[in-house]
Design an enzyme around this catalytic site. Structure first.
Site, mmCIF file in Angstrom:
data_model
loop_
_atom_site.group_PDB
_atom_site.id
_atom_site.type_symbol
_atom_site.label_atom_id
_atom_site.label_comp_id
_atom_site.label_asym_id
_atom_site.label_seq_id
_atom_site.Cartn_x
_atom_site.Cartn_y
_atom_site.Cartn_z
ATOM 1 N N ASP A 161 0.844 -1.193 0.000
ATOM 2 C CA ASP A 161 0.000 0.000 0.000
ATOM 3 C C ASP A 161 0.882 1.247 0.000
ATOM 4 O OD1 ASP A 161 -3.214 0.512 0.900
ATOM 5 O OD2 ASP A 161 -1.833 2.203 1.118
ATOM 6 N N ILE A 162 0.494 2.236 -0.790
ATOM 7 C CA ILE A 162 1.295 3.454 -0.931
ATOM 8 C C ILE A 162 1.244 4.318 0.329
ATOM 9 C CG2 ILE A 162 -0.468 4.989 -1.932
ATOM 10 C CD1 ILE A 162 1.647 5.684 -4.110
ATOM 11 N N ASN A 206 -12.810 -2.988 3.134
ATOM 12 C CA ASN A 206 -13.636 -1.795 3.308
ATOM 13 C C ASN A 206 -14.731 -1.808 2.250
ATOM 14 O OD1 ASN A 206 -12.124 -0.626 5.443
ATOM 15 N ND2 ASN A 206 -10.607 0.142 3.980
ATOM 16 N N HIS A 236 -11.035 -5.430 -3.144
ATOM 17 C CA HIS A 236 -9.667 -5.678 -2.665
ATOM 18 C C HIS A 236 -9.668 -6.010 -1.195
ATOM 19 C CE1 HIS A 236 -10.486 -1.357 -2.239
ATOM 20 N NE2 HIS A 236 -9.696 -1.372 -1.177
HETATM 21 P P1 AMP Z 1 -9.668 1.345 0.357
HETATM 22 O O1 AMP Z 1 -9.626 2.577 1.219
HETATM 23 O O2 AMP Z 1 -10.117 0.124 1.117
HETATM 24 O O3 AMP Z 1 -10.427 1.570 -0.925
HETATM 25 O O4 AMP Z 1 -8.168 1.022 -0.006
HETATM 26 C C1 AMP Z 1 -7.509 1.569 -1.096
HETATM 27 C C2 AMP Z 1 -6.039 1.548 -0.750
HETATM 28 O O5 AMP Z 1 -5.290 1.707 -1.932
HETATM 29 C C3 AMP Z 1 -5.616 2.652 0.216
HETATM 30 O O6 AMP Z 1 -5.085 2.076 1.399
HETATM 31 C C4 AMP Z 1 -4.569 3.424 -0.572
HETATM 32 O O7 AMP Z 1 -3.492 3.882 0.216
HETATM 33 C C5 AMP Z 1 -4.128 2.387 -1.597
HETATM 34 N N1 AMP Z 1 -3.565 2.949 -2.812
HETATM 35 C C6 AMP Z 1 -4.078 3.952 -3.563
HETATM 36 N N2 AMP Z 1 -3.275 4.185 -4.622
HETATM 37 C C7 AMP Z 1 -2.246 3.295 -4.533
HETATM 38 C C8 AMP Z 1 -1.086 3.029 -5.327
HETATM 39 N N3 AMP Z 1 -0.824 3.735 -6.442
HETATM 40 N N4 AMP Z 1 -0.245 2.054 -4.931
HETATM 41 C C9 AMP Z 1 -0.503 1.346 -3.807
HETATM 42 N N5 AMP Z 1 -1.569 1.536 -3.024
HETATM 43 C C10 AMP Z 1 -2.431 2.502 -3.373
#
Ligand code: AMP
Length: 121
Positions: free
Chosen positions: A37-38, A95, A108
């Site tokens: 996760d970023i 989520n 996810h």
């Molecule tokens: P959610 O809030 O459950 O929809 O999770 C989406 C997740 O994706 C969040 O924790 C973000 O930090 C992560 N995310 C968004 N963009 C990226 C990216 N480019 N690379 C890795 N993780 C990401």
């Protein structure tokens, strides 16, 4: 903005799958990809996603999704073990929708661990 049941092929995970934007991948096969996760919420924070255009959220899965959802949880357990999280434990998070803070409309699963996570709610 509520997560739409219609799949947006420009969402960030779709772009990661296409290779349009980089990701720090820890696992991939023909069905799933896992990457760091970023904005990690724990020392180990991995996002596990199906390839293709899955349901946008847990709210739109149906009975026909059960086989790949099962494989996804089994794979999450394997990735957690390979990341060294099994002795201490870890958390799997899905989520769903605005109230849970879902931001990406591509089903996810978060794998979180590496420290004491505290109560869920
Ligand atoms: P959610 O809030 O459950 O929809 O999770 C989406 C997740 O994706 C969040 O924790 C973000 O930090 C992560 N995310 C968004 N963009 C990226 C990216 N480019 N690379 C890795 N993780 C990401």
């Amino acid at each position: 903005m509520p997560i739409d049941v219609r799949y947006d092929p420009e969402n960030v995970f779709a772009r990661i799958l296409r290779g349009d934007i980089p990701s720090d991948r820890v696992y991939e096969d023909t069905e799933f990809v896992a990457f760091r996760d970023i904005q990690p919420s724990a020392p180990v924070h991995i996002v596990l996603i199906p390839r293709g255009q899955p349901p946008t959220s847990a709210a739109s899965v149906g009975d026909s999704d059960a086989p790949w959802l099962g494989r996804m949880v089994v794979l999450a357990s394997r990735i957690a073990r390979e990341q060294g999280l099994t002795p201490g434990g870890y958390r799997l998070v899905v989520n769903c929708g605005d109230d849970a803070g879902q931001t990406v409309g591509h089903f996810h699963l978060h794998i979180l661990g590496g420290w004491i996570l505290g109560p869920v709610a």
